[in-house]
Design a protein around this motif. Structure first.
Motif, PDB file in Angstrom:
ATOM      1  N   GLN A 163       1.276   4.254  -2.910  1.00 17.15           N
ATOM      2  CA  GLN A 163       0.981   5.730  -2.402  1.00 17.15           C
ATOM      3  C   GLN A 163       2.250   6.539  -3.004  1.00 17.15           C
ATOM      4  O   GLN A 163       2.173   7.730  -3.146  1.00 17.15           O
ATOM      5  CB  GLN A 163       0.816   5.818  -1.082  1.00 17.15           C
ATOM      6  CG  GLN A 163      -0.642   5.202  -0.714  1.00 17.15           C
ATOM      7  CD  GLN A 163      -1.672   5.754  -1.257  1.00 17.15           C
ATOM      8  OE1 GLN A 163      -1.754   7.019  -1.368  1.00 17.15           O
ATOM      9  NE2 GLN A 163      -2.637   4.977  -1.840  1.00 17.15           N
ATOM     10  N   THR A 164       3.495   5.761  -2.996  1.00 16.89           N
ATOM     11  CA  THR A 164       4.628   6.668  -3.164  1.00 16.89           C
ATOM     12  C   THR A 164       5.507   6.431  -4.278  1.00 16.89           C
ATOM     13  O   THR A 164       5.750   6.890  -5.156  1.00 16.89           O
ATOM     14  CB  THR A 164       5.385   6.618  -1.810  1.00 16.89           C
ATOM     15  OG1 THR A 164       5.976   5.435  -1.453  1.00 16.89           O
ATOM     16  CG2 THR A 164       4.840   7.185  -0.622  1.00 16.89           C
TER      17      THR A 164
ATOM     18  N   LYS B  17       4.581   5.750  -8.445  1.00 20.14           N
ATOM     19  CA  LYS B  17       4.731   7.013  -9.391  1.00 20.14           C
ATOM     20  C   LYS B  17       6.300   7.237  -9.903  1.00 20.14           C
ATOM     21  O   LYS B  17       6.736   7.423 -11.263  1.00 20.14           O
ATOM     22  CB  LYS B  17       4.561   8.315  -8.798  1.00 20.14           C
ATOM     23  CG  LYS B  17       3.039   8.269  -8.359  1.00 20.14           C
ATOM     24  CD  LYS B  17       2.672   9.293  -7.280  1.00 20.14           C
ATOM     25  CE  LYS B  17       1.273   9.150  -6.790  1.00 20.14           C
ATOM     26  NZ  LYS B  17       0.782   9.942  -5.936  1.00 20.14           N
TER      27      LYS B  17
ATOM     28  N   LYS C  63      -4.909  -3.290  -7.615  1.00 16.81           N
ATOM     29  CA  LYS C  63      -4.247  -2.079  -7.857  1.00 16.81           C
ATOM     30  C   LYS C  63      -3.047  -2.372  -8.724  1.00 16.81           C
ATOM     31  O   LYS C  63      -2.565  -1.440  -9.637  1.00 16.81           O
ATOM     32  CB  LYS C  63      -3.713  -1.686  -6.483  1.00 16.81           C
ATOM     33  CG  LYS C  63      -3.016  -0.399  -6.320  1.00 16.81           C
ATOM     34  CD  LYS C  63      -3.952   0.874  -6.430  1.00 16.81           C
ATOM     35  CE  LYS C  63      -3.252   2.172  -6.182  1.00 16.81           C
ATOM     36  NZ  LYS C  63      -4.182   3.173  -6.502  1.00 16.81           N
TER      37      LYS C  63
ATOM     38  N   ILE D 109       1.046  -1.206  -0.164  1.00 12.23           N
ATOM     39  CA  ILE D 109       0.067  -0.093  -0.004  1.00 12.23           C
ATOM     40  C   ILE D 109       0.884   1.384  -0.070  1.00 12.23           C
ATOM     41  O   ILE D 109       0.755   2.333  -0.780  1.00 12.23           O
ATOM     42  CB  ILE D 109      -1.111  -0.067   1.089  1.00 12.23           C
ATOM     43  CG1 ILE D 109      -2.021  -0.960   0.951  1.00 12.23           C
ATOM     44  CG2 ILE D 109      -1.519   1.332   1.278  1.00 12.23           C
ATOM     45  CD1 ILE D 109      -2.975  -1.172   2.131  1.00 12.23           C
ATOM     46  N   TRP D 110       1.953   1.184   0.852  1.00  9.07           N
ATOM     47  CA  TRP D 110       2.808   2.384   0.721  1.00  9.07           C
ATOM     48  C   TRP D 110       3.672   2.603  -0.567  1.00  9.07           C
ATOM     49  O   TRP D 110       3.585   3.697  -1.126  1.00  9.07           O
ATOM     50  CB  TRP D 110       4.007   2.204   2.035  1.00  9.07           C
ATOM     51  CG  TRP D 110       5.028   3.338   2.003  1.00  9.07           C
ATOM     52  CD1 TRP D 110       6.253   3.362   1.543  1.00  9.07           C
ATOM     53  CD2 TRP D 110       4.534   4.610   2.506  1.00  9.07           C
ATOM     54  NE1 TRP D 110       6.741   4.516   1.812  1.00  9.07           N
ATOM     55  CE2 TRP D 110       5.898   5.194   2.448  1.00  9.07           C
ATOM     56  CE3 TRP D 110       3.799   4.973   3.313  1.00  9.07           C
ATOM     57  CZ2 TRP D 110       6.020   6.452   3.172  1.00  9.07           C
ATOM     58  CZ3 TRP D 110       3.922   6.261   4.133  1.00  9.07           C
ATOM     59  CH2 TRP D 110       5.161   7.008   3.872  1.00  9.07           C
TER      60      TRP D 110
END
Length: 166
Positions: free
Chosen positions: A44-45, A48, A150, A40-41
């Protein structure tokens, strides 16, 4: 502080009632959710940065229509997908392992129960590991499904960013 001590005593009682397989399930659930939160981290980071690196490498190419360019594109997507899908097989394995450990606890607990049923009422040792394993598996299944979706959406998004217009 008193509340924490009461919770620790309750947890100790739960483990005592459920037997040693609950400790194994506790380790398993800790590892499982550590991996889930890491993914999940990452989504989120870090994802990208990985997508930007692949897109930048693709955009730097002067030619994007040849067979070689298609192979480079596939390589960029494959490398990014490896990072995107990292640890997902381990999450799936731990989710599958949880009910198996719970059932192992049930079997070992039933053996003990048959020996001491009349004296201690040890039925909890046969049922608590099964219940715990199933709860871990169900919660992990939701997390596994979310992370796989995801990863799939992110991979498709990367493919869409690597256009074949040149």
């Amino acid at each position: 502080m008193f509340w924490l001590q009461m919770q620790m005593e309750a947890l100790g009682g739960f483990i005592d009632k459920g037997g040693p397989m609950l400790l194994a399930l506790g380790v398993l659930v800790f590892i499982l959710w550590t991996l889930v939160f890491e993914r999940i981290w990452y989504f989120q980071t870090g994802v990208k940065k990985d997508i930007k690196a692949a897109v930048d490498a693709w955009e730097e190419r002067a030619e994007r229509t040849s067979w070689a360019a298609h192979q480079v594109r596939e390589m960029l997507i494959s490398r990014a997908r490896q990072r995107i899908e990292a640890l997902l097989p381990m999450v799936a394995t731990l989710v599958a392992l949880a009910p198996l450990l719970g059932l192992l606890g049930t079997v070992t607990g039933m053996i003990e129960v048959f020996h001491v049923l009349a004296v201690t009422g040890g039925v909890a040792k046969a049922t608590l590991p099964t219940m715990s394993g199933m709860v871990i598996a169900i919660s992990g299944l939701f997390a596994k499904t979310y992370l796989e979706q995801k990863a799939e959406v992110t991979s498709k998004m990367l493919e869409d960013h690597l256009t074949m217009d040149h």
